[in-house]
Design an enzyme around this catalytic site. Sequence first.
Site, PDB file in Angstrom:
ATOM      1  N   SER A  60       0.831  -1.212   0.000  1.00  0.00           N
ATOM      2  CA  SER A  60       0.000   0.000   0.000  1.00  0.00           C
ATOM      3  C   SER A  60       0.860   1.254   0.000  1.00  0.00           C
ATOM      4  O   SER A  60       2.037   1.232   0.354  1.00  0.00           O
ATOM      5  CB  SER A  60      -0.887   0.027   1.237  1.00  0.00           C
ATOM      6  OG  SER A  60      -1.597  -1.172   1.354  1.00  0.00           O
TER       7      SER A  60
HETATM    8  N1  SAH Z   1      -0.284  -5.152   4.010  1.00  0.00           N
HETATM    9  C1  SAH Z   1       0.464  -5.513   2.823  1.00  0.00           C
HETATM   10  C2  SAH Z   1      -0.269  -5.224   1.543  1.00  0.00           C
HETATM   11  C3  SAH Z   1      -1.313  -6.174   1.335  1.00  0.00           C
HETATM   12  S1  SAH Z   1      -1.894  -6.413  -0.309  1.00  0.00           S
HETATM   13  C4  SAH Z   1       1.813  -4.825   2.781  1.00  0.00           C
HETATM   14  O1  SAH Z   1       2.107  -3.996   3.634  1.00  0.00           O
HETATM   15  O2  SAH Z   1       2.581  -5.152   1.864  1.00  0.00           O
HETATM   16  C5  SAH Z   1      -3.138  -7.563   0.152  1.00  0.00           C
HETATM   17  C6  SAH Z   1      -2.620  -8.900   0.594  1.00  0.00           C
HETATM   18  O3  SAH Z   1      -3.750  -9.652   1.042  1.00  0.00           O
HETATM   19  C7  SAH Z   1      -1.998  -9.710  -0.545  1.00  0.00           C
HETATM   20  O4  SAH Z   1      -0.717 -10.139  -0.176  1.00  0.00           O
HETATM   21  C8  SAH Z   1      -2.949 -10.889  -0.711  1.00  0.00           C
HETATM   22  O5  SAH Z   1      -2.300 -12.094  -1.102  1.00  0.00           O
HETATM   23  C9  SAH Z   1      -3.561 -10.988   0.660  1.00  0.00           C
HETATM   24  N2  SAH Z   1      -4.856 -11.668   0.726  1.00  0.00           N
HETATM   25  C10 SAH Z   1      -5.908 -11.562  -0.129  1.00  0.00           C
HETATM   26  N3  SAH Z   1      -6.918 -12.357   0.269  1.00  0.00           N
HETATM   27  C11 SAH Z   1      -6.514 -12.962   1.413  1.00  0.00           C
HETATM   28  C12 SAH Z   1      -7.113 -13.903   2.302  1.00  0.00           C
HETATM   29  N4  SAH Z   1      -8.343 -14.377   2.099  1.00  0.00           N
HETATM   30  N5  SAH Z   1      -6.398 -14.319   3.364  1.00  0.00           N
HETATM   31  C13 SAH Z   1      -5.146 -13.851   3.590  1.00  0.00           C
HETATM   32  N6  SAH Z   1      -4.518 -12.965   2.787  1.00  0.00           N
HETATM   33  C14 SAH Z   1      -5.196 -12.515   1.712  1.00  0.00           C
END
Ligand code: SAH
Length: 214
Positions: A60
């Site tokens: 993000s």
């Molecule tokens: N907080 C992260 C950015 C997250 S992007 C950072 O600082 O880099 C969103 C993330 O959520 C992705 O890595 C994706 O794989 C994960 N995601 C999506 N659906 C999910 C689920 N059902 N359970 C766990 N992770 C999930």
Amino acid sequence: MSLDARMGALILELRRGGVTDARVLGAIETTPREVFLPDPFKARAYENVALPIGHHQTVSQPGVVGLMTQELDVTDRHKVLEIGTGSGYQAVILAKLCRRLYTVERHPELLAISEKRFAEMKLTNITAIAADGAGGWPEQAPFERILVAAAAADVPPVLFNQLAVGGIMILPIGLDEEDQRLTKVVRTEDGAETHDLGPTRFVPLVDGLAETGE
Ligand code: SAH
């Protein structure tokens, strides 16, 4: 511009964008964002933009990380759950402010890289698992704070039920990427208070553990 100067400029931009909490700014300032980025994007680490981290996911914008963390109002008494570890950047910032962070990522490969980063940064109050975050982490519930880093259609009841009374959850709501709202949910004795924090843009929550190569 030196690294320090670029970080200084970013912190100034975040302040102007409404991130004023000194503890949150301190956690961001002591977390080098380039560590969380693949080589081709390291040079852009101090731009206030989301950047690719592989597997069609992004880290993000620092401004969004700052606002979400500030709204979460984390202290060193809190046990916090994060859904969507991704690069581990948001996780590290939360871990610097809370007692213990539990973080769940559906991509085992992303999680393995993040766990290496946590170890290298000597952050010992993070517990991470590769799983579908839709289930939360029932064994560790209740959590005083929950941050969901991927968008859901509505507040997931399973996660809300793992929030302590008086606890705060921040999550993007809306499956249309063009029309999502960052939302703050406070669990009260007999229900929930919901606050709209404005428009936002996150990848969607995806069901199940990721397949290899996904
Ligand atoms: N907080 C992260 C950015 C997250 S992007 C950072 O600082 O880099 C969103 C993330 O959520 C992705 O890595 C994706 O794989 C994960 N995601 C999506 N659906 C999910 C689920 N059902 N359970 C766990 N992770 C999930």
